[in-house]
Design an enzyme around this catalytic site. Structure first.
Site, PDB file in Angstrom:
ATOM      1  N   HIS A 185     -17.278  -2.462  -2.480  1.00  0.00           N
ATOM      2  CA  HIS A 185     -16.060  -1.639  -2.623  1.00  0.00           C
ATOM      3  C   HIS A 185     -16.217  -0.368  -1.788  1.00  0.00           C
ATOM      4  CE1 HIS A 185     -12.399  -0.225  -4.408  1.00  0.00           C
ATOM      5  NE2 HIS A 185     -12.970   0.788  -5.037  1.00  0.00           N
ATOM      6  N   CYS A 189      -9.234  -2.408  -0.596  1.00  0.00           N
ATOM      7  CA  CYS A 189      -9.970  -1.146  -0.482  1.00  0.00           C
ATOM      8  C   CYS A 189     -10.263  -0.782   0.974  1.00  0.00           C
ATOM      9  CB  CYS A 189     -11.260  -1.226  -1.290  1.00  0.00           C
ATOM     10  SG  CYS A 189     -12.423  -2.518  -0.759  1.00  0.00           S
ATOM     11  N   GLU A 226      -8.587   5.209  -4.235  1.00  0.00           N
ATOM     12  CA  GLU A 226      -9.053   3.839  -4.060  1.00  0.00           C
ATOM     13  C   GLU A 226      -7.925   2.842  -4.302  1.00  0.00           C
ATOM     14  OE1 GLU A 226     -10.679   3.284  -8.654  1.00  0.00           O
ATOM     15  OE2 GLU A 226     -11.879   2.593  -6.971  1.00  0.00           O
TER      16      GLU A 226
END
Length: 458
Positions: A419, A370, A431
């Site tokens: 994240h 990420c 993402e």
């Protein structure tokens, strides 16, 4: 002719009230079991979600440990270079002092053996007078003082260099200690991932068992419901048959009564005719028979319902710089997730995490995680980001998540440790979600989001 009652089929099975009550009890018990297991599955899902969040946090903790370890190692290298330079300078200073001392020793030996010291009379031979003798004595004192001063300055320089060397070695010791601590934290973070992954796998196994139990209970519930429905259907079929039987018996009784009445009437008529014949009379008798007829109606057809039209998706817009960042990130759609992968130049080979990433073979995949995807996207406008979500969270302007705009970074977990994704607008985000997945566009998840988004480009 006399009427005939309609034939009634043989009776269907007629389950007892006890049989139906027992079936309903089994249904109630199965409903309770299924409801309890459904609640356990929901609880297991919540536990899995929490454990998955913990794993994500610990994986980003390893990213942080890797960044800190690299910084510590660079500090060690720099400190080592300073120590090497300091020690070389100290050796050079010692060499200069040794040479100066050797020259001073050579001068002293020559003065002693050849009479060229300050006290030697040969230094004053050829003097033209008292003033010349005094001048020569002054010169000799100055030469001796100059050599002594040079030697003292060299000794002072060596002392200062020794102090600098000590400071450099102390700095390297601190850098070595920091590197050792960073290496230890990296190991601790990797061990934490292993522990978290083990807990997650155990919870997943427990959830699978609960789901299997739930499916089994659901099958028993369905079977119990089918059984009750079958019993109730048999009861309904028996009631329908019994109603038909009673109606048939009533019709047969009515037909029998009508037949008896008809015969009685015929008998009465015969007796009356016999009496009339006996009296010599033959009256005319007319018998009228009436019949009824009936009609039926036609049911109206149900009205047709038209389906509702589907809503149209709205368009999205943005500034040139923001669109460059988004276009650069979107160009990587479909690339595999690789934990630890991605830099400013594009996808890279992933790294090992000692757990789930290894089980998916991330270390053999070229892709992004990420934070690596964010590094690549923002590099397109000259912005350099660290490979850790917690550091990316403080890299730009923080704005309330409720006010985020297209091109802002969205973070999840405590202190953005779990994240990061790129907000595209209209409830969508770009993402790299997790091992086994790919770079993709997903609906924005509000659960677990940090209070602030981060704006790198205005």
């Amino acid at each position: 002719m006399p009427g005939t009652a309609a034939a009634v089929p043989p009776p269907p099975p007629n389950p007892s009230d006890t049989d139906i009550a027992n079936g309903n009890a089994q249904v109630s018990e199965s409903v309770s079991q299924v409801g309890d297991l459904i609640n356990q599955v929901a609880s297991a899902n919540q536990q899995l979600s929490r454990l998955d969040d913990e794993v994500a946090i610990k994986r980003e903790g390893v990213n942080k440990a890797l960044v800190d370890l690299q910084i510590a190692r660079e500090a060690v290298d720099a400190a080592g270079g300073v120590v090497a330079e300091s020690q070389q300078a100290l050796r050079d200073a010692g060499t200069q002092i040794e040479r100066a001392q050797q020259r001073f020793t050579d001068y002293a030996v020559a003065s002693y053996t050849k009479g060229r010291n300050v006290a030697s009379l040969s230094s004053f031979f050829g003097a033209t007078g008292p003033d010349d003798v005094l001048d020569r004595a002054q010169v000799m004192r100055l030469l001796s003082a100059s050599q002594k001063a040079v030697l003292e300055n060299l000794q002072r320089a060596r002392t200062e260099q020794a102090n600098r060397d000590s400071a450099a070695r102390e700095a390297k010791q601190r850098a070595d200690a920091a590197a050792s601590e960073a290496e230890s934290k990296k190991s601790e973070a990797e061990q934490a991932i292993t522990v978290a992954r083990t807990a997650l796998q155990e919870q997943a196994s427990r959830k699978a068992q609960i789901e299997a139990d739930r499916n089994s209970a659901q099958a028993r519930l369905d079977a119990a419901r089918d059984s009750v429905a079958g019993l109730q259907g048999q009861r309904d079929a028996y009631i329908t048959w019994d109603n038909q039987r009673q109606a048939a018996e009533a019709a047969a009784a009515a037909a029998a009564a009508a037949e008896a009445a008809r015969r009685a009437a015929e008998d009465q008529s015969a007796r009356e005719r016999a009496a009339e014949l006996a009296n010599g009379q033959r009256p005319h008798t007319q018998i009228d028979e009436d019949s009824d007829s009936g009609g039926g109606g036609t049911a109206a057809a149900p009205a047709q319902v038209k389906p509702k039209p589907k809503p149209m998706a709205p368009a999205v817009t943005g500034g040139a710089a923001i669109e460059t960042v988004i276009d650069r990130g979107m160009s990587q759609l479909g690339l595999p997730y690789a934990w630890g992968g991605g830099n400013e130049n594009g996808p890279t080979l992933g790294i090992r995490d000692g757990g789930v990433a290894d089980s998916f073979g991330d270390f053999n995949k070229v892709g992004f995680d990420c934070s690596g995807l964010m590094i690549y996207a923002f590099a397109g406008v000259g912005i350099s980001l660290p490979h850790y979500t917690g550091y990316q969270y403080t890299a730009g302007t923080q704005v309330p998540s409720s006010e985020m705009r297209r091109g802002d970074m969205i973070f999840y977990g405590p202190n953005a440790s779990q994240h990061v994704a790129l907000y595209l607008g209209n409830g969508q985000m770009l993402e790299a979600p997790q091992s086994g997945s790919i770079v993709k566009v997903s609906p924005v998840r509000w659960d677990g989001m940090t209070a602030y988004a981060v704006r790198m480009v205005s």
